[in-house]
Design a protein around this motif. Structure first.
Motif, mmCIF file in Angstrom:
data_model
loop_
_atom_site.group_PDB
_atom_site.id
_atom_site.type_symbol
_atom_site.label_atom_id
_atom_site.label_comp_id
_atom_site.label_asym_id
_atom_site.label_seq_id
_atom_site.Cartn_x
_atom_site.Cartn_y
_atom_site.Cartn_z
ATOM 1 N N GLN A 66 0.833 -1.202 0.000
ATOM 2 C CA GLN A 66 0.000 0.000 0.000
ATOM 3 C C GLN A 66 0.868 1.253 0.000
ATOM 4 O O GLN A 66 0.515 2.256 -0.602
ATOM 5 N N VAL A 67 2.016 1.188 0.686
ATOM 6 C CA VAL A 67 2.936 2.337 0.693
ATOM 7 C C VAL A 67 3.361 2.633 -0.738
ATOM 8 O O VAL A 67 3.284 3.777 -1.210
ATOM 9 N N ARG A 68 3.779 1.600 -1.447
ATOM 10 C CA ARG A 68 4.252 1.793 -2.826
ATOM 11 C C ARG A 68 3.127 2.332 -3.720
ATOM 12 O O ARG A 68 3.321 3.273 -4.491
ATOM 13 N N GLU A 69 1.962 1.734 -3.601
ATOM 14 C CA GLU A 69 0.837 2.178 -4.445
ATOM 15 C C GLU A 69 0.476 3.634 -4.161
ATOM 16 O O GLU A 69 0.211 4.409 -5.079
ATOM 17 N N ALA A 70 0.486 3.988 -2.882
ATOM 18 C CA ALA A 70 0.120 5.363 -2.522
ATOM 19 C C ALA A 70 1.150 6.354 -3.065
ATOM 20 O O ALA A 70 0.790 7.431 -3.556
ATOM 21 N N ILE A 71 2.420 5.992 -3.004
ATOM 22 C CA ILE A 71 3.463 6.891 -3.545
ATOM 23 C C ILE A 71 3.240 7.095 -5.049
ATOM 24 O O ILE A 71 3.291 8.227 -5.548
ATOM 25 N N HIS A 72 2.973 6.010 -5.764
ATOM 26 C CA HIS A 72 2.756 6.149 -7.207
ATOM 27 C C HIS A 72 1.517 6.984 -7.516
ATOM 28 O O HIS A 72 1.506 7.756 -8.472
ATOM 29 N N THR A 73 0.493 6.836 -6.691
ATOM 30 C CA THR A 73 -0.713 7.650 -6.897
ATOM 31 C C THR A 73 -0.381 9.137 -6.791
ATOM 32 O O THR A 73 -0.816 9.941 -7.614
ATOM 33 N N ILE A 74 0.413 9.481 -5.773
ATOM 34 C CA ILE A 74 0.779 10.895 -5.602
ATOM 35 C C ILE A 74 1.612 11.358 -6.794
ATOM 36 O O ILE A 74 1.373 12.426 -7.356
ATOM 37 N N ALA A 75 2.583 10.533 -7.179
ATOM 38 C CA ALA A 75 3.495 10.920 -8.266
ATOM 39 C C ALA A 75 2.733 11.121 -9.572
ATOM 40 O O ALA A 75 3.098 11.960 -10.391
ATOM 41 N N ASN A 76 1.665 10.349 -9.751
ATOM 42 C CA ASN A 76 0.920 10.430 -11.013
ATOM 43 C C ASN A 76 -0.246 11.413 -10.958
ATOM 44 O O ASN A 76 -1.006 11.533 -11.920
#
Ligand code: FES
Ligand code: FES
Lengths: 149, 728
Positions: A138-148
């Motif tokens: 979830q940490v990784r997914e959330a970071i990618h969501t912010i980046a995108n």
């Protein structure tokens, strides 16, 4: 005695100069969002920003932090508006027990400031916090969501 | 807004409407669903029943007895109550009743214990009834007001409608009247296929405060006048405190008192914990270490190895035919010996509790997986009766079984008792937490498999030697000396049943109990039994020259649910097609905590010693899924927990004490080491299984079997750290 600037406020704390910043923040200033996990700079639960850089506060003496801008999890939001990392954490329901998450969020916020669009490899390099509950996905997914965003 | 209300922020006491104070903990479970006397929450809102309080503004407060430690069952249980209550989910909040209140009301909330993946499965029935009963009463109250038959009314989203007239009212308006009604004797629960709140991946109720630093964990408690304590218990288990030289730390900054805690520990009480810990480290302490100081990992291993010898007595846990005879007469046999170490729970938040003792009351604030056990510990340690004690449960920074124990609660009370009127927060350093765990039990296992001339498995002898948790923690649960839990995952039947049919089978346990205290460590005995059995299944398949998946399938015809999850991972990972170049696969399956689980891993290995895990697929059949988003997180988290244990998690013993002291010597996985877990949920209905633990068991054997596929080498000893194998 040490003069600290925490979340934009100047605070004088009555501690010995070699007191770890973590304990000054938790016990003398009373901000308990910053957590103790190991005390030896291994786990990242105590991560704060010092002059914008993610630092494990258990390994920093208050004397080294004087005169610098310290931001804790309590100071990450901008007034009533949560920081985008906090918002993404809520949207992705990242925390399980949540105990590591103050440190995790502070580490991620610093990473995104430095690298607004981190790759998986950037995340792997920068985020070295322990999460015993195992929220990494979830940490990784959330970071990618912010980046995108 | 959805929120879990933490008692340190809002210490509301319930107004007890019935005179049941003084009831003991020994009362049986008699869960009431309301009654003639209206019980009110502290803000005056009526309880419709023990589980449901409705405020005039339609806010629904759902009481949760089980503890939230990250596993998500606080949200799941609220979903189950809300589903039957037919309330507006956006107006739901939750709160914990205290164990003291529960005891005073004849255990109105049932069991508080939160372990064994039981949070939802063991209370789903009565919490759903709690919701359904309240709904019936609310509808009846509205019908009474309208003077219409209740059968003409229905409820949805906290609104009650009289269907013929179209009249409506809300739960908040009729709650007062509903609370006075006699609850229905029978309620019909919904068919899970009609669920609209349960069964959905709704967001957790406790997330927001966990992102802002405002969630209160035990370590964060602040009470007026509070002092802080740091403690050292004799590092050799079973040893005692001999003496300490208080004069050496006299005058150190902030120190208020040095106290003996029981026969084995000493604590320094100071203004801050940092001062307490600094002074404690400077305090000269002499221990009476006793004979246990001679014990080491080597002596334990030797003792356990003796138990693998058939000459020694063993308890039989599962048996079919005559395995020993069949092995003796077999065309071919193979044998292997495996072992599994002690492991520390290493919850992110070290153990802590805050206690306030006065002559007429003792209160404790702490994270606990078992509020009632903590309450009983407070009674015992304080010497005060039930009505003068209580425990205020806070969020747990991880539990994993460790916080089902009450040692840290007893210590906090023992210190507070020596300083009446002053609240004392006891916090263990990470080092103390590593030194005084309740460790995953240590075991070894010798397995022998025998084949007929056609390479059919005709016999399997599984001989476990090692520690029993129940022997140490719940001796009353032993069956003529045997620990039935030792056979989790390889048991004859029940919630952790063996998934293979072997004509001649003998599964036995030679109990050996070293002095290191064992505990329920997330996954418990499933963890090592899954490694032993599932790695050896792979060895058997290899010896028979068969595909490990096909070999298993042939033995699983009578175990369709075990087989279904195994098939699900095989399909998802693409077992029938070759893995990418340089990538190798392994599978494993097990049953535990009432659920069927399987895992498959794809890994690559460099130089025989660097493992990269590329892909993980995990399948679970827990019967019903109350919150799929949370079940998915438990499955992924279980892999992190299981692989951390496989790679890094070993506690070794030297001079009677644990050698590892912190995360530098007892590491845990980081994000770079963990791939995505692809979770496949295949709930087949008709039973309720747990999800917090079973998947941990398949994590290690799936990777170990893939390691063999990659290297041709069997690893039979955990952790990989000690084999010089690490993540790439
Ligand atoms: S408490 Fe500072 S890194 Fe662990
Ligand atoms: S959420 Fe529990 S340790 Fe990370």
């Amino acid at each position: 005695m040490a003069n600290l600037t925490i979340n934009g406020k100047s605070i004088t704390v009555d501690v010995e100069p070699d007191t770890p910043l973590l304990w000054a923040i938790r016990e003398n200033v009373g901000l308990t969002g910053t957590k103790y996990g190991c005390g030896i700079a291994q786990c990242g639960a105590c991560t704060v920003h010092i002059d914008g850089v993610a630092i494990r506060s258990c390994g920093v003496a208050v004397s080294e932090a004087e005169g610098k801008q310290i931001t804790t999890i309590e100071g990450l939001a901008n007034g009533g508006t949560l920081h985008r990392v906090q918002q993404a954490w809520i949207a992705h329901d990242v925390p399980q027990c949540g105990y590591c998450q103050s440190g995790m969020i502070m580490a991620v916020a610093a990473l995104l400031k430095e690298k607004p669009k981190p790759t998986d490899a950037d995340i792997d390099d920068a985020i070295t916090n322990i999460c015993r509950c195992g929220t990494f996905q979830q940490v990784r997914e959330a970071i990618h969501t912010i980046a995108n965003a | 807004m959805n929120k879990h209300v933490s008692p340190a922020i809002n210490r509301r006491a319930f107004v007890i409407g019935t005179a049941a104070v003084g009831a003991g903990l020994a009362l049986g479970l008699d869960i009431p669903f309301g009654g003639p006397a209206v019980v009110r929450a502290a803000d005056g809102s009526p309880e419709v029943n023990a589980w449901v309080v409705v405020r005039p503004d339609d806010t629904v407060v759902i009481r949760i007895a089980r503890s939230e430690m990250g596993q998500g069952s606080l949200t799941g249980l609220a979903q189950l109550v809300a589903e039957e209550l037919e309330c507006d989910w956006s107006k739901v909040t939750t709160e914990y009743p205290t164990p003291g209140q529960s005891v005073a009301r004849k255990r109105a909330w049932g069991d508080f214990s939160t372990g064994g993946s039981r949070g939802i499965r063991s209370s789903q029935d009565y919490v759903r009834k709690g919701g359904a009963t309240a709904r019936v009463m609310l509808i009846e109250a509205a019908a009474n007001e309208w003077k219409v038959p209740a059968s003409e009314c229905k409820a949805a989203n906290s609104v009650i409608t009289h269907t013929p007239s179209g009249k409506t009212t809300t739960y908040g308006k009729v709650a007062e009247a509903a609370a006075k009604l006699t609850p229905p004797a029978e309620v019909k629960l919904k068919d899970p296929k009609d669920w609209t709140i349960a069964g959905k991946g709704l967001q957790r109720l406790d997330t927001a405060d966990k992102t802002t630093g405002t969630m209160t964990y035990g370590i964060d408690v602040k009470l007026p006048g509070m002092l802080n304590a740091a403690i050292k218990d004799c590092p050799v288990f079973g040893g005692k405190l001999k003496s300490y030289d208080e004069a050496k730390i006299a005058g150190m900054k902030g120190v208020k008192k040095v106290v003996k805690v029981g026969d084995t520990a000493v604590a320094v009480v100071a203004d801050t914990w940092w001062h307490a810990k600094t002074a404690l480290e400077a305090l000269p302490i002499v221990w009476d270490e006793g004979d246990n100081a001679k014990v080491s990992s080597e002596t334990i291993a030797k003792w356990l190895a003796e138990g693998l010898d058939n000459e020694h007595p063993a308890y039989v846990g599962n048996k079919n035919g005559d395995a020993k005879a069949a092995i003796a007469g077999a065309a071919k046999k193979i044998e292997a010996v495996y072992n599994y170490p002690y492991q520390n729970h290493a919850t992110m938040e070290p153990m802590n509790a805050t206690a306030l003792y006065t002559a007429d009351k003792c209160e404790v604030w702490c994270g606990t997986q078992n509020g009632e056990a903590a309450f009983a510990a407070v009674l015992e340690a304080s010497g005060l009766p039930a009505e003068k004690c209580d425990v205020h449960k806070l969020m747990l920074g991880g539990g994993f079984g460790r916080r089902g124990m009450t040692d840290y609660v007893r210590q906090a009370v023992a210190i507070a008792k020596q300083m009446p009127g002053t609240p004392i927060k006891l916090l263990w350093s990470r080092e103390e937490d590593m030194a005084h765990g309740r460790y995953h039990p240590i075991t070894q296992c010798k397995m022998t498999g025998a084949f007929d001339a056609d390479n059919n498995l005709v016999a399997l002898h599984y001989r476990l030697s090692g520690q029993s948790i129940l022997f140490s923690l719940r001796p009353e649960a032993l069956q003529n000396g045997m620990d039935p839990a030792a056979f989790q995952g390889v048991a004859q039947s029940g919630e952790a049943a063996f998934g293979y049919s072997v004509p001649n089978l003998l599964i036995e346990h030679a109990m050996r109990n070293p002095h290191v205290p064992p505990g329920f460590w997330r996954g418990v005995n499933v963890n090592h039994n899954a490694i032993y059995m599932e790695c050896f299944m792979d060895e058997l398949a290899h010896a028979a020259g068969q595909d490990p998946l096909e070999f298993r399938r042939k033995l699983m015809g009578n175990h369709p649910k075990h087989l279904a999850v195994l098939n699900a991972v095989a399909e998802k990972i693409g077992w029938s097609k070759p893995a990418p170049q340089g990538v190798y696969r392994g599978v494993a399956q097990i049953m535990g905590y009432g659920s069927y689980v399987a895992g498959a891993a794809e890994i690559s290995v460099t130089d025989g010693s660097k493992i990269k895990v590329h892909r993980i697929v995990a399948s679970t059949d827990p019967g019903y899924v109350v919150n799929p988003a949370q079940v998915e997180r438990q499955i992924a988290g279980s892999f992190v927990f299981g692989l951390s244990a496989l790679f890094y998690g070993g506690c070794t013993v030297k001079d009677g004490r644990i050698e590892q002291s912190n995360f530098d010597t007892y590491n845990s996985m980081r994000i770079n080491e963990m791939p995505k877990v692809e979770a496949v949920m295949v709930p087949s209905g008709g039973f309720w299984g747990g999800v917090g633990e079973p998947t941990i068991g398949v994590a290690a054997p799936a990777v170990l079997n893939a390691y063999f596929a990659a290297t041709g080498k069997r690893i039979r000893s955990v952790p990989l750290r000690d084999q010089n194998i690490t993540f790439a």
